[in-house]
Design an enzyme around this catalytic site. Sequence first.
Site, PDB file in Angstrom:
ATOM      1  N   PRO A   7      23.574   3.383  41.359  1.00 45.51           N
ATOM      2  CA  PRO A   7      24.624   4.380  41.143  1.00 45.51           C
ATOM      3  C   PRO A   7      24.515   5.478  42.196  1.00 45.51           C
ATOM      4  O   PRO A   7      23.435   5.976  42.471  1.00 45.51           O
ATOM      5  CB  PRO A   7      24.285   4.934  39.750  1.00 45.51           C
ATOM      6  CG  PRO A   7      22.797   4.787  39.642  1.00 45.51           C
ATOM      7  CD  PRO A   7      22.433   3.552  40.435  1.00 45.51           C
ATOM      8  N   CYS A  98      18.612  12.192  39.811  1.00 43.39           N
ATOM      9  CA  CYS A  98      19.556  12.845  40.709  1.00 43.39           C
ATOM     10  C   CYS A  98      18.928  14.087  41.351  1.00 43.39           C
ATOM     11  O   CYS A  98      18.429  14.972  40.651  1.00 43.39           O
ATOM     12  CB  CYS A  98      20.829  13.244  39.966  1.00 43.39           C
ATOM     13  SG  CYS A  98      22.049  14.055  41.046  1.00 43.39           S
TER      14      CYS A  98
END
EC number: 1.3.1.-
Length: 323
Positions: A7, A98
Amino acid sequence: MKILLAPMEGVLDHTLRDILTRVGGIDLCVTEFIRVTDQLLPQSVFHRLAPELGEGSVTPSGTPVIVQLLGNDPVALGENAVRAVDMGAPGIDLNFGCPAKTVNKSRGGAILLKDPEEVYSITAGVSRALHDRVPLTAKMRLGFYDKLLALENAQALEAAGARQIVVHARTKVEGYRPPAHWEWIARIRESVSIPVIANGEVWTVDDHRRCREVSGCEDVMIGRGLIANPFLALQIKGLRGHEAHDRCWPEVLWLVLEYHRLVMQRIQPRHVHGRTKQWLQMMKRYYPEAELLFTQLRTERDAQAIECLLVRESDRLGINPDR
């Protein structure tokens, strides 16, 4: 041996997932993260970032897609995980990797790795909400500032109910700078009993081989490497040879044109040019022709004008863009 498509927020959206899985060799996709705060999100949010939910949770070519959530509220994350599953998600992935400052500032992503107890609490909350309806997985980095809590965080994920961990082999501070510390993935793999998937700095078939050897992992997740070379998964699996780049470029150009046309259909016109240029920029590592084409498109913002230029270039190479 499986290859997962990573992702990447703002890059690997459902359109690029569509194009790359059409090429082949990818076994599973993970969506861009869906950010969860303290409330249950409407279905429209899930459909916007994971439109595959309305198509059997697979890409048009049939590759399964699982939904990734990002946040720090165990209850809200659990409620949204259940909603995603009710909408058809075959799995839920939690984002502990992230590195974006805006995400970390709101206590999401890699910053959570500072506190293994919070990692455990978040994961356990989602696990309880799911009641084993679908697999719960997680993606983590080696840490925030350093790697001192890497093993503890992985063990917290396992204890809380994660069935699999993807490890990006760098800390938040290390960002995406090489090298990737695959040897740390090996240490994590030895510290838990659930499957561990290696991620980070796999650009070539040889990188993939060395990553598996050093990490001891059977499966690998690839992001930027597959964007730079859409045929990498097929090459890794021996389903495609290592042709010279100039012989691959006509096929790549056709993919870019198909991508551009799909983006024109799916997002607002003012954003289309940026997506196409972004992909060309990321491919220049592997295809010099991509850099030359990007230079021609650099100042063009009109999507139809870009399409015309791509068609002209296809014609020059003898490609039928409408095949």
